[in-house]
Design a protein around this motif. Sequence first.
Motif, PDB file in Angstrom:
ATOM      1  N   THR A 118      19.653  44.607  87.642  1.00  0.00           N
ATOM      2  CA  THR A 118      19.710  45.035  86.291  1.00  0.00           C
ATOM      3  C   THR A 118      20.453  44.396  85.012  1.00  0.00           C
ATOM      4  O   THR A 118      20.326  44.025  84.084  1.00  0.00           O
ATOM      5  N   LYS A 119      21.701  43.937  85.647  1.00  0.00           N
ATOM      6  CA  LYS A 119      22.509  43.238  84.803  1.00  0.00           C
ATOM      7  C   LYS A 119      22.182  41.801  84.351  1.00  0.00           C
ATOM      8  O   LYS A 119      22.624  41.442  83.193  1.00  0.00           O
ATOM      9  N   PHE A 120      21.200  41.132  85.086  1.00  0.00           N
ATOM     10  CA  PHE A 120      20.455  40.058  84.593  1.00  0.00           C
ATOM     11  C   PHE A 120      19.392  40.035  83.676  1.00  0.00           C
ATOM     12  O   PHE A 120      18.612  39.167  83.124  1.00  0.00           O
ATOM     13  N   GLN A 121      18.882  41.435  83.443  1.00  0.00           N
ATOM     14  CA  GLN A 121      17.668  41.629  82.465  1.00  0.00           C
ATOM     15  C   GLN A 121      18.277  42.275  81.139  1.00  0.00           C
ATOM     16  O   GLN A 121      17.281  42.084  80.442  1.00  0.00           O
ATOM     17  N   HIS A 122      19.526  42.054  81.023  1.00  0.00           N
ATOM     18  CA  HIS A 122      20.165  42.363  79.616  1.00  0.00           C
ATOM     19  C   HIS A 122      21.046  41.227  79.415  1.00  0.00           C
ATOM     20  O   HIS A 122      21.763  41.005  80.234  1.00  0.00           O
ATOM     21  N   ILE A 123      20.988  41.050  78.067  1.00  0.00           N
ATOM     22  CA  ILE A 123      22.009  39.817  77.524  1.00  0.00           C
ATOM     23  C   ILE A 123      22.487  40.746  76.105  1.00  0.00           C
ATOM     24  O   ILE A 123      21.874  41.052  75.311  1.00  0.00           O
ATOM     25  N   ASN A 124      23.813  40.958  76.208  1.00  0.00           N
ATOM     26  CA  ASN A 124      24.664  41.510  75.202  1.00  0.00           C
ATOM     27  C   ASN A 124      24.757  40.555  73.894  1.00  0.00           C
ATOM     28  O   ASN A 124      25.281  39.693  74.082  1.00  0.00           O
ATOM     29  N   ALA A 178      30.687  34.734  74.197  1.00  0.00           N
ATOM     30  CA  ALA A 178      29.928  33.820  74.623  1.00  0.00           C
ATOM     31  C   ALA A 178      28.622  33.393  74.188  1.00  0.00           C
ATOM     32  O   ALA A 178      28.350  32.389  73.705  1.00  0.00           O
ATOM     33  N   PHE A 179      27.969  34.561  74.064  1.00  0.00           N
ATOM     34  CA  PHE A 179      26.516  34.633  73.653  1.00  0.00           C
ATOM     35  C   PHE A 179      26.730  34.129  71.956  1.00  0.00           C
ATOM     36  O   PHE A 179      25.663  33.188  71.390  1.00  0.00           O
ATOM     37  N   ARG A 180      27.191  34.685  71.315  1.00  0.00           N
ATOM     38  CA  ARG A 180      27.492  34.310  69.958  1.00  0.00           C
ATOM     39  C   ARG A 180      27.791  32.962  69.432  1.00  0.00           C
ATOM     40  O   ARG A 180      27.298  32.209  68.520  1.00  0.00           O
ATOM     41  N   SER A 181      28.979  32.453  70.411  1.00  0.00           N
ATOM     42  CA  SER A 181      29.360  31.183  70.072  1.00  0.00           C
ATOM     43  C   SER A 181      28.732  30.172  70.741  1.00  0.00           C
ATOM     44  O   SER A 181      28.690  28.940  70.248  1.00  0.00           O
ATOM     45  N   ARG A 182      27.734  30.395  71.628  1.00  0.00           N
ATOM     46  CA  ARG A 182      27.210  29.181  72.286  1.00  0.00           C
ATOM     47  C   ARG A 182      25.510  29.520  72.251  1.00  0.00           C
ATOM     48  O   ARG A 182      25.015  28.132  72.066  1.00  0.00           O
ATOM     49  N   VAL A 183      25.102  30.653  71.922  1.00  0.00           N
ATOM     50  CA  VAL A 183      23.564  30.572  71.877  1.00  0.00           C
ATOM     51  C   VAL A 183      23.216  30.973  70.540  1.00  0.00           C
ATOM     52  O   VAL A 183      22.415  30.383  69.679  1.00  0.00           O
ATOM     53  N   ALA A 184      23.663  32.183  69.954  1.00  0.00           N
ATOM     54  CA  ALA A 184      23.313  32.665  68.738  1.00  0.00           C
ATOM     55  C   ALA A 184      23.574  31.850  67.480  1.00  0.00           C
ATOM     56  O   ALA A 184      22.951  31.854  66.436  1.00  0.00           O
ATOM     57  N   VAL A 185      24.428  31.077  67.504  1.00  0.00           N
ATOM     58  CA  VAL A 185      24.913  30.255  66.410  1.00  0.00           C
ATOM     59  C   VAL A 185      23.995  28.986  66.078  1.00  0.00           C
ATOM     60  O   VAL A 185      23.920  28.656  65.221  1.00  0.00           O
ATOM     61  N   LEU A 186      23.121  28.662  67.057  1.00  0.00           N
ATOM     62  CA  LEU A 186      22.265  27.619  66.947  1.00  0.00           C
ATOM     63  C   LEU A 186      20.807  28.311  66.660  1.00  0.00           C
ATOM     64  O   LEU A 186      20.365  29.144  67.233  1.00  0.00           O
ATOM     65  N   GLU A 187      20.263  27.735  65.482  1.00  0.00           N
ATOM     66  CA  GLU A 187      19.033  28.380  65.019  1.00  0.00           C
ATOM     67  C   GLU A 187      17.928  27.821  65.969  1.00  0.00           C
ATOM     68  O   GLU A 187      17.885  26.742  66.235  1.00  0.00           O
ATOM     69  N   GLU A 229      16.575  44.564  71.551  1.00  0.00           N
ATOM     70  CA  GLU A 229      16.620  46.098  71.503  1.00  0.00           C
ATOM     71  C   GLU A 229      17.871  46.381  70.965  1.00  0.00           C
ATOM     72  O   GLU A 229      18.861  46.538  71.923  1.00  0.00           O
ATOM     73  N   GLY A 230      18.237  46.725  69.758  1.00  0.00           N
ATOM     74  CA  GLY A 230      19.331  47.220  69.337  1.00  0.00           C
ATOM     75  C   GLY A 230      20.322  46.059  69.328  1.00  0.00           C
ATOM     76  O   GLY A 230      19.988  44.852  68.555  1.00  0.00           O
ATOM     77  N   ALA A 231      21.491  45.881  70.244  1.00  0.00           N
ATOM     78  CA  ALA A 231      22.299  44.851  69.930  1.00  0.00           C
ATOM     79  C   ALA A 231      22.358  44.150  71.514  1.00  0.00           C
ATOM     80  O   ALA A 231      23.160  43.488  71.887  1.00  0.00           O
ATOM     81  N   ALA A 232      21.142  44.206  71.778  1.00  0.00           N
ATOM     82  CA  ALA A 232      20.900  43.418  73.129  1.00  0.00           C
ATOM     83  C   ALA A 232      19.397  42.649  73.368  1.00  0.00           C
ATOM     84  O   ALA A 232      18.502  43.392  72.841  1.00  0.00           O
TER      85      ALA A 232
END
Length: 350
Positions: free
Chosen positions: A279-285, A290-299, A313-316
């Motif tokens: 289950t922990k690998f099926q959700h990304i917060n 780390a997600f915001r600085s490495r993934v979300a920051v790149l369009e 879904e919401g914040a994940a």
Amino acid sequence: MDNDQKLSMLLEAVGDSVAADFAQSVLVMHNWDLEAAMNEILSGGGPPDSSSMHDDDVRAPMATGYTDTLMAPMNPAEELRRKKEREAARAVEAEAARLAAEKAHVQDLERQVEQQRREAERAALERRQQKRKAEEAERRRLAELQQAEQPQPEKQQPAPAPPADSEQRAAEAEAEASARRDEQSRSQAAQAAAAAAARAAAAAAVAQPADVSQQAPAAAPVPTAAPPDERPEQAVDAVVQALVALRKRYREADPAALATCLRTLSAYLGNLAHNPQETKFQHINCENAAFRSRVAVLEGATAVLEACGFRLEGAAYVVDPEFMRRRGTRLFDVVSKLEVMIDQLKSAGF
């Protein structure tokens, strides 16, 4: 030589036969010329006749309280010694003056060197600032160009255009090959499942022979074809298009951030591919730093996740269970593509 020394030397030369006052008057007469006065006295000239002198020429002596001191003639050795001492003193003074001049010159050179060093540092700092500004301007220009090149959203999705360059053609060829491999693997899996079911039915018939005549023969399971709306080419193409767009957008603008993003995506999808039931690998917060600085920051980075079955879904980001059931095995191909892109960036030094 002063006048007293001249008078003393004249008296020593002429002896006691001449009075001191007379010798002084002769020196005065000859303007203190020692040689002329000595010639005058030695030639037989006596003291001047008082009758021949006018009152205007001679004045009465005055009481001055001055006392003459006779000096013995200087020894030549002593004179030579004093001369050497004077020369040595002048040499010391000259050496001191030379050292002072050299010290002043060295201090002036040090000041010039320090000034040149400061000017060089200031010039280097200005060059670095100009270079940084030029890089920032170039980065902004590239970002604007890439943003201008991005297609505008339309109501109807147009048909996919043919690949414009060799990189896209290679990616699509790889996607087609991957889709064919997936189809073959699914066909083999279905055949294996049918064979296993047939073996299981035969084993059950052997175990219960009395019920064979009463039971209808079990039909072997037929492999079910994929629903018509499930097209592997479209799924793979969506992943390839998302990766190509992400690479094109940041390969030149920020390759270091692109490499970090691809490694993070590979970790997310690799963990899910190897552990689909976790289950922990099926959700990304999405609030994760780390997600915001490495993934979300790149369009365009989240488009890769969405092409791999993740939905916001919401914040994940949560993976679609239906996607994992039907196309979960394709995550291995996506991870392989990510590893290829990461190796390319790593070979370029990122």
